[in-house]
Enzyme design. Structure first.
Site, mmCIF file in Angstrom:
data_model
loop_
_atom_site.group_PDB
_atom_site.id
_atom_site.type_symbol
_atom_site.label_atom_id
_atom_site.label_comp_id
_atom_site.label_asym_id
_atom_site.label_seq_id
_atom_site.Cartn_x
_atom_site.Cartn_y
_atom_site.Cartn_z
ATOM 1 N N ASP A 8 22.598 13.011 -29.323
ATOM 2 C CA ASP A 8 22.646 13.543 -30.675
ATOM 3 C C ASP A 8 23.837 12.847 -31.354
ATOM 4 O OD1 ASP A 8 22.300 15.565 -32.789
ATOM 5 O OD2 ASP A 8 24.186 16.373 -32.016
ATOM 6 N N ASP A 10 25.873 14.021 -34.827
ATOM 7 C CA ASP A 10 26.908 14.917 -35.367
ATOM 8 C C ASP A 10 27.324 15.942 -34.307
ATOM 9 O OD1 ASP A 10 26.862 13.899 -38.078
ATOM 10 O OD2 ASP A 10 24.941 14.898 -38.319
#
Ligand code: B16
Ligand code: MG
Length: 214
Positions: A8, A10
């Site tokens: 991922d 952020d």
């Protein structure tokens, strides 16, 4: 056996979560909605549209479609202003070391972020070259917690779902990874990410040996 690691963006690779939070705080203020850091947990990993819907639910408010679109654009322009000076100093602890280890050990590496700004962020922090595939919010039709984004990452790296492990900081992202049939490794705290297979505070806590054993 894990042959592909999916990251991922952020909150896992880069500390942009705080900028998303600040931008949503400004939108909340404009709407007269109380919005705490705890409320923000619900917004992590989900799309911009789903985030605004969640914020409106928190404030028990409804807005017209035109206002909804305006608020989305405003949130994004506030966010883009906040990340204007972003550079590699925003990379989270030990991320680059782990990427180097995975790359030199010939694992496939993919990026799967709900953010439509993921490519801009990745360019600014200079980590583009590590990834065999980059899937962002522009490329998917069903956002996390739907597994589409991770299944697309598996497809593009020619990996089977059961051979993929996902690093995620959001409950919605861990749900999506599990739904995709993948190993889910939480980055954060066990209370928030209780649906993960493993949880570590940050990449500094993850040994290369552990990754090789998966
Ligand atoms: P944007 P990730 C997610 O990125 C963020 O966690 C979430 O807070 C944000 O709403 C979402 O991207 C959409 O971002 O407004 O830039 O398209 O954690 O999946 O990398
Ligand atoms: Mg995240």
């Amino acid at each position: 056996m894990i042959s592909c690691f999916i990251f991922d963006l952020d909150g896992v690779i880069v500390n942009t979560s705080v900028h998303h939070f600040r931008a949503w705080q400004q939108i909340a203020k404009r709407l007269g909605i109380e919005f705490s850091e705890n409320d923000n947990q619900k917004l992590k990993g989900i799309s911009r549209e789903d985030s605004l819907n969640t914020l409106l639910e928190i404030g028990n408010q409804k807005v017209s479609d035109i206002e909804f679109k305006k608020l989305l654009d405003l949130k994004n322009s506030i966010y883009l202003d906040l990340i204007n000076g972003l550079d590699k100093t925003a990379i989270l602890p030990s991320v680059t070391e782990k990427l180097n280890f995975l790359k030199s050990s010939s694992y496939k590496i993919a990026l799967a972020s709900s953010s439509k700004n993921a490519k801009t962020v990745l360019n600014r922090i200079g980590l583009n070259d590590y990834f065999d595939a980059v899937i962002d919010g522009n490329r998917i039709t069903k956002p996390k917690p739907d597994p589409e984004i991770f299944l697309t990452a598996a497809k593009l790296t020619e990996s089977n779902a059961e051979n993929c492990a996902v690093f995620e900081d959001a409950f919605a992202g861990i749900s999506a990874a599990k739904e995709a049939g993948m190993l889910a490794i939480g980055i954060g705290n066990k209370e928030d990410l209780y649906n993960a297979d493993y949880v570590f505070e940050d990449f500094g806590q993850i040994s290369n040996q552990f990754l090789k054993s998966l």
